[in-house]
Design a protein around this motif. Sequence first.
Motif, PDB file in Angstrom:
ATOM      1  N   SER A  24       0.870  -1.184   0.000  1.00 10.66           N
ATOM      2  CA  SER A  24       0.000   0.000   0.000  1.00 10.66           C
ATOM      3  C   SER A  24       0.905   1.231   0.000  1.00 10.66           C
ATOM      4  CB  SER A  24      -0.915  -0.011   1.229  1.00 10.66           C
ATOM      5  OG  SER A  24      -0.155   0.113   2.399  1.00 10.66           O
TER       6      SER A  24
ATOM      7  N   ARG B 249      -1.684  -1.171  -4.110  1.00  8.26           N
ATOM      8  CA  ARG B 249      -3.122  -0.892  -4.125  1.00  8.26           C
ATOM      9  C   ARG B 249      -3.446   0.461  -3.508  1.00  8.26           C
ATOM     10  NH1 ARG B 249      -6.283  -5.473  -1.368  1.00  8.26           N
ATOM     11  NH2 ARG B 249      -4.834  -4.921   0.267  1.00  8.26           N
TER      12      ARG B 249
ATOM     13  N   ARG C  78      -6.494   3.088  -2.060  1.00 13.77           N
ATOM     14  CA  ARG C  78      -7.863   3.115  -1.548  1.00 13.77           C
ATOM     15  C   ARG C  78      -8.204   4.549  -1.155  1.00 13.77           C
ATOM     16  NH1 ARG C  78      -5.949  -1.027   2.225  1.00 13.77           N
ATOM     17  NH2 ARG C  78      -6.726   0.338   3.851  1.00 13.77           N
ATOM     18  N   GLY C  79      -9.408   4.932  -1.425  1.00  9.34           N
ATOM     19  CA  GLY C  79      -9.921   6.234  -0.979  1.00  9.34           C
ATOM     20  C   GLY C  79      -9.085   7.418  -1.406  1.00  9.34           C
TER      21      GLY C  79
ATOM     22  N   GLU D 127      -5.984   7.895  -1.151  1.00  9.38           N
ATOM     23  CA  GLU D 127      -4.688   7.533  -1.730  1.00  9.38           C
ATOM     24  C   GLU D 127      -4.711   7.671  -3.249  1.00  9.38           C
ATOM     25  OE1 GLU D 127      -4.331   3.540  -0.324  1.00  9.38           O
ATOM     26  OE2 GLU D 127      -3.702   4.127   1.671  1.00  9.38           O
ATOM     27  N   MET D 128      -5.894   7.624  -3.840  1.00 13.74           N
ATOM     28  CA  MET D 128      -6.048   7.702  -5.294  1.00 13.74           C
ATOM     29  C   MET D 128      -5.491   9.023  -5.848  1.00 13.74           C
ATOM     30  SD  MET D 128      -7.627   4.918  -6.382  1.00 13.74           S
ATOM     31  CE  MET D 128      -8.404   5.337  -7.908  1.00 13.74           C
TER      32      MET D 128
ATOM     33  N   ARG E  98      -7.380   0.831  -9.853  1.00 12.88           N
ATOM     34  CA  ARG E  98      -7.019   1.296  -8.515  1.00 12.88           C
ATOM     35  C   ARG E  98      -5.672   0.750  -8.051  1.00 12.88           C
ATOM     36  NH1 ARG E  98     -10.448   3.142  -4.725  1.00 12.88           N
ATOM     37  NH2 ARG E  98     -12.436   3.909  -5.489  1.00 12.88           N
ATOM     38  N   SER E  99      -4.911   0.141  -8.958  1.00 11.77           N
ATOM     39  CA  SER E  99      -3.621  -0.423  -8.543  1.00 11.77           C
ATOM     40  C   SER E  99      -2.533  -0.185  -9.581  1.00 11.77           C
ATOM     41  CB  SER E  99      -3.776  -1.917  -8.288  1.00 11.77           C
ATOM     42  OG  SER E  99      -4.151  -2.575  -9.467  1.00 11.77           O
TER      43      SER E  99
END
Length: 164
Positions: free
Chosen positions: A86, A116, A118-119, A121-122, A154-155
């Motif tokens: 992450s 990956r 999330r939220g 972090e994008m 998203r990754s």
Amino acid sequence: MINEQIRDKEVRLIGEEGNQLGVMSAKEAYKLAKEAGLDLVKIAPNAEPPVCKIVDYGKYRYELARKEKEAKKKQKVIDVKEVRLSPNIEENDINTKVNAARKFIEKGDKVKVTLRFRGREMSHMATSKHILDDFAERLSDIAVVEKAPKLEGRSMQMFLTEKR
């Protein structure tokens, strides 16, 4: 195809010891096989004329299966193992993941490193590429980057393989 299933007019016949008996009709070849107490097996259907051999069919199938099994034993299966990261990963966690990836690569597997998001972090995707670069750098002694880091949804993914 065996025995009566062979419907070709002419076939090239190979005897039970492997000697050529020439080109003859399928009925004649079947008769010769019957006299020997064996089966007539079509071994090269695409040849012109098709090639048939006088053999014991059960033994022939067993030999084919054994050869296939031997070939399967010799081939190396390469698995793809995945290591997930992450963007806000700590130093010790990265070291653990690097060690896991090192074990996979030493076993001969490919490693897919996934970062990956999330939220929130994008919104920082572009600045997180350095994590994957650092990961590859730590494994540069035994691994090489097969596929550079690439953003997919998203990754962000990268593939590592063993150095040759």
